[in-house]
Design a protein around this motif. Sequence first.
Motif, PDB file in Angstrom:
ATOM      1  N   ALA A  31       0.701  -2.029   0.387  1.00  0.00           N
ATOM      2  CA  ALA A  31       0.236  -0.198  -0.065  1.00  0.00           C
ATOM      3  C   ALA A  31       0.753   1.011   0.221  1.00  0.00           C
ATOM      4  CB  ALA A  31      -0.827   0.069   1.809  1.00  0.00           C
ATOM      5  N   ASP A  32       0.748   2.313  -0.791  1.00  0.00           N
ATOM      6  CA  ASP A  32       0.969   3.846  -0.844  1.00  0.00           C
ATOM      7  C   ASP A  32       0.289   4.064   0.106  1.00  0.00           C
ATOM      8  OD1 ASP A  32       3.989   2.443  -2.120  1.00  0.00           O
ATOM      9  OD2 ASP A  32       2.720   2.210  -4.025  1.00  0.00           O
ATOM     10  N   LEU A  33       0.195   5.152   0.583  1.00  0.00           N
ATOM     11  CA  LEU A  33       0.181   6.538   0.694  1.00  0.00           C
ATOM     12  C   LEU A  33       1.049   7.713   1.118  1.00  0.00           C
ATOM     13  CD1 LEU A  33      -3.017   7.607   2.573  1.00  0.00           C
ATOM     14  CD2 LEU A  33      -1.472   7.163   4.908  1.00  0.00           C
ATOM     15  N   GLY A  34       0.502   8.607   0.182  1.00  0.00           N
ATOM     16  CA  GLY A  34       1.780  10.032  -0.436  1.00  0.00           C
ATOM     17  C   GLY A  34       0.983  11.201  -0.699  1.00  0.00           C
ATOM     18  N   VAL A  35       1.718  12.382  -1.107  1.00  0.00           N
ATOM     19  CA  VAL A  35       0.905  13.225  -1.528  1.00  0.00           C
ATOM     20  C   VAL A  35       1.752  14.329  -1.620  1.00  0.00           C
ATOM     21  CG1 VAL A  35       1.379  13.985   0.349  1.00  0.00           C
ATOM     22  CG2 VAL A  35      -0.117  15.488  -0.929  1.00  0.00           C
ATOM     23  N   ASP A  36       1.640  14.699  -3.004  1.00  0.00           N
ATOM     24  CA  ASP A  36       2.945  15.954  -4.056  1.00  0.00           C
ATOM     25  C   ASP A  36       2.407  17.111  -3.704  1.00  0.00           C
ATOM     26  OD1 ASP A  36       3.875  13.831  -4.427  1.00  0.00           O
ATOM     27  OD2 ASP A  36       3.477  12.948  -6.379  1.00  0.00           O
ATOM     28  N   ILE A  37       3.330  17.954  -3.153  1.00  0.00           N
ATOM     29  CA  ILE A  37       3.052  19.106  -2.296  1.00  0.00           C
ATOM     30  C   ILE A  37       3.949  20.572  -3.567  1.00  0.00           C
ATOM     31  CG2 ILE A  37       2.941  20.938  -0.511  1.00  0.00           C
ATOM     32  CD1 ILE A  37       3.216  18.092   1.239  1.00  0.00           C
ATOM     33  N   PRO A  38       3.312  21.506  -4.622  1.00  0.00           N
ATOM     34  CA  PRO A  38       3.629  21.777  -5.337  1.00  0.00           C
ATOM     35  C   PRO A  38       3.834  23.349  -4.219  1.00  0.00           C
ATOM     36  CG  PRO A  38       1.767  22.318  -5.431  1.00  0.00           C
ATOM     37  CD  PRO A  38       1.544  20.738  -4.649  1.00  0.00           C
ATOM     38  N   PHE A  39       5.280  23.474  -5.029  1.00  0.00           N
ATOM     39  CA  PHE A  39       5.364  25.003  -4.119  1.00  0.00           C
ATOM     40  C   PHE A  39       6.543  24.964  -5.484  1.00  0.00           C
ATOM     41  CE2 PHE A  39       9.463  21.859  -4.000  1.00  0.00           C
ATOM     42  CZ  PHE A  39      10.073  22.319  -3.937  1.00  0.00           C
ATOM     43  N   ALA A  40       6.617  26.811  -5.852  1.00  0.00           N
ATOM     44  CA  ALA A  40       7.576  27.754  -6.167  1.00  0.00           C
ATOM     45  C   ALA A  40       7.049  27.405  -8.297  1.00  0.00           C
ATOM     46  CB  ALA A  40       9.103  26.951  -7.026  1.00  0.00           C
ATOM     47  N   GLU A  41       5.732  27.871  -7.975  1.00  0.00           N
ATOM     48  CA  GLU A  41       5.278  27.598  -9.298  1.00  0.00           C
ATOM     49  C   GLU A  41       5.058  29.027  -9.541  1.00  0.00           C
ATOM     50  OE1 GLU A  41       1.227  25.765  -7.058  1.00  0.00           O
ATOM     51  OE2 GLU A  41       2.220  27.668  -6.679  1.00  0.00           O
ATOM     52  N   ASP A  42       5.160  28.352 -11.736  1.00  0.00           N
ATOM     53  CA  ASP A  42       5.733  30.040 -12.380  1.00  0.00           C
ATOM     54  C   ASP A  42       3.942  29.224 -13.133  1.00  0.00           C
ATOM     55  OD1 ASP A  42       7.858  30.437 -11.788  1.00  0.00           O
ATOM     56  OD2 ASP A  42       8.769  28.602 -13.245  1.00  0.00           O
ATOM     57  N   ASN A  43       3.491  30.318 -13.640  1.00  0.00           N
ATOM     58  CA  ASN A  43       2.834  30.400 -14.573  1.00  0.00           C
ATOM     59  C   ASN A  43       0.815  30.461 -14.045  1.00  0.00           C
ATOM     60  OD1 ASN A  43       4.345  31.484 -17.087  1.00  0.00           O
ATOM     61  ND2 ASN A  43       4.568  29.130 -17.210  1.00  0.00           N
ATOM     62  N   TYR A  44       0.764  29.088 -13.176  1.00  0.00           N
ATOM     63  CA  TYR A  44      -0.273  29.158 -12.573  1.00  0.00           C
ATOM     64  C   TYR A  44      -0.425  28.557 -11.977  1.00  0.00           C
ATOM     65  CZ  TYR A  44       0.294  24.304 -14.774  1.00  0.00           C
ATOM     66  OH  TYR A  44       0.522  22.499 -15.363  1.00  0.00           O
ATOM     67  N   ARG A  45      -1.366  28.290 -10.675  1.00  0.00           N
ATOM     68  CA  ARG A  45      -1.236  27.606  -9.835  1.00  0.00           C
ATOM     69  C   ARG A  45      -2.036  25.915  -9.245  1.00  0.00           C
ATOM     70  NH1 ARG A  45      -4.446  26.007  -5.250  1.00  0.00           N
ATOM     71  NH2 ARG A  45      -6.053  25.939  -6.325  1.00  0.00           N
ATOM     72  N   ALA A  46      -0.522  25.034  -9.022  1.00  0.00           N
ATOM     73  CA  ALA A  46      -0.378  23.217  -8.848  1.00  0.00           C
ATOM     74  C   ALA A  46      -1.405  23.219  -7.526  1.00  0.00           C
ATOM     75  CB  ALA A  46      -0.238  22.984  -9.517  1.00  0.00           C
ATOM     76  N   ASP A  47      -2.316  22.663  -7.728  1.00  0.00           N
ATOM     77  CA  ASP A  47      -2.733  21.674  -6.461  1.00  0.00           C
ATOM     78  C   ASP A  47      -2.053  20.074  -5.824  1.00  0.00           C
ATOM     79  OD1 ASP A  47      -5.164  22.887  -6.830  1.00  0.00           O
ATOM     80  OD2 ASP A  47      -6.023  22.032  -8.506  1.00  0.00           O
ATOM     81  N   PRO A  48      -2.220  20.320  -4.547  1.00  0.00           N
ATOM     82  CA  PRO A  48      -1.554  19.244  -4.078  1.00  0.00           C
ATOM     83  C   PRO A  48      -2.030  17.719  -5.171  1.00  0.00           C
ATOM     84  CG  PRO A  48      -1.792  20.622  -2.523  1.00  0.00           C
ATOM     85  CD  PRO A  48      -2.997  21.151  -3.180  1.00  0.00           C
TER      86      PRO A  48
END
Length: 277
Positions: free
Chosen positions: A174-191
Amino acid sequence: MRRAIITAAVLAALAAPASAQRMPDFATLDRGDGFSKVGVDLAWVSLNPPNYDSALHFEAYGQFVTYSGLGIYLAMPIARSFGDGPEEGEAEGNTALGDLDIGGLYVISGLDTSFVFRLGLIVPTASEDSGNFTTNFWAQQFRLTDIAMVNPDAWYARLAFSPLIHMRSVFLRADLGVDIPFAEDNYRADPIGRLNLGVGFDLGIAALMLELANIADIDDDDDDLDDDEDFFTTGAITARFMGQSLQPFLSVGMPIDELVRDRVDFFIAGGIVGVLH
């Protein structure tokens, strides 16, 4: 001569697996475990036009895990599309570089149960124009768990926890994880959250696996938590030959969501892992 023997023994000890647990790799889930290894994947994704007819996903990856359980990992995908693209005059598809995934992991080992903690960084090396982004996006449907690696405009911090269980001929992951964006260019990304599940059957010379890769677009501004467009799943069946040093595999899968199935028919993947001793 004596010094060379001692050096070789130390290097062998450092490269030894962090666990005596036998754990065949799943094709579409996270890869972290207690073994040092290098590998390559090649997947063909069948698509429904418009845009592209199909896409290829190629990825080279590896990890080095010491006997203490500390390790590092690295992965880099490349995609190739075929057919008419989103840009005018783009009729032959194109080739696109994906993001670099690099980081560290720590494995708490056991004979039957192990726990993998992973902290990584996605570096935005992906191609930026719309045709290359579309190529990367559809080719990455093979490994939905790494969909953040197609974004050319944001860095991501990756956090993941994976319990691994191997009981006689049955093993689970099982994999429980999250990818958290930062230092974004052009548009806002969501986790991007993920909850992957896999079960396999160890037959000795080979292993058979059933896999579900699940991701969720975590949007703080979205009040409708039941929106089907926020959740995506792929299912796959994988067979892997369990050689001591080389482990080739073949996998077949498809998206579960009706929204994605309108664009993605299925994928077929193969590859090989070299286990470092």
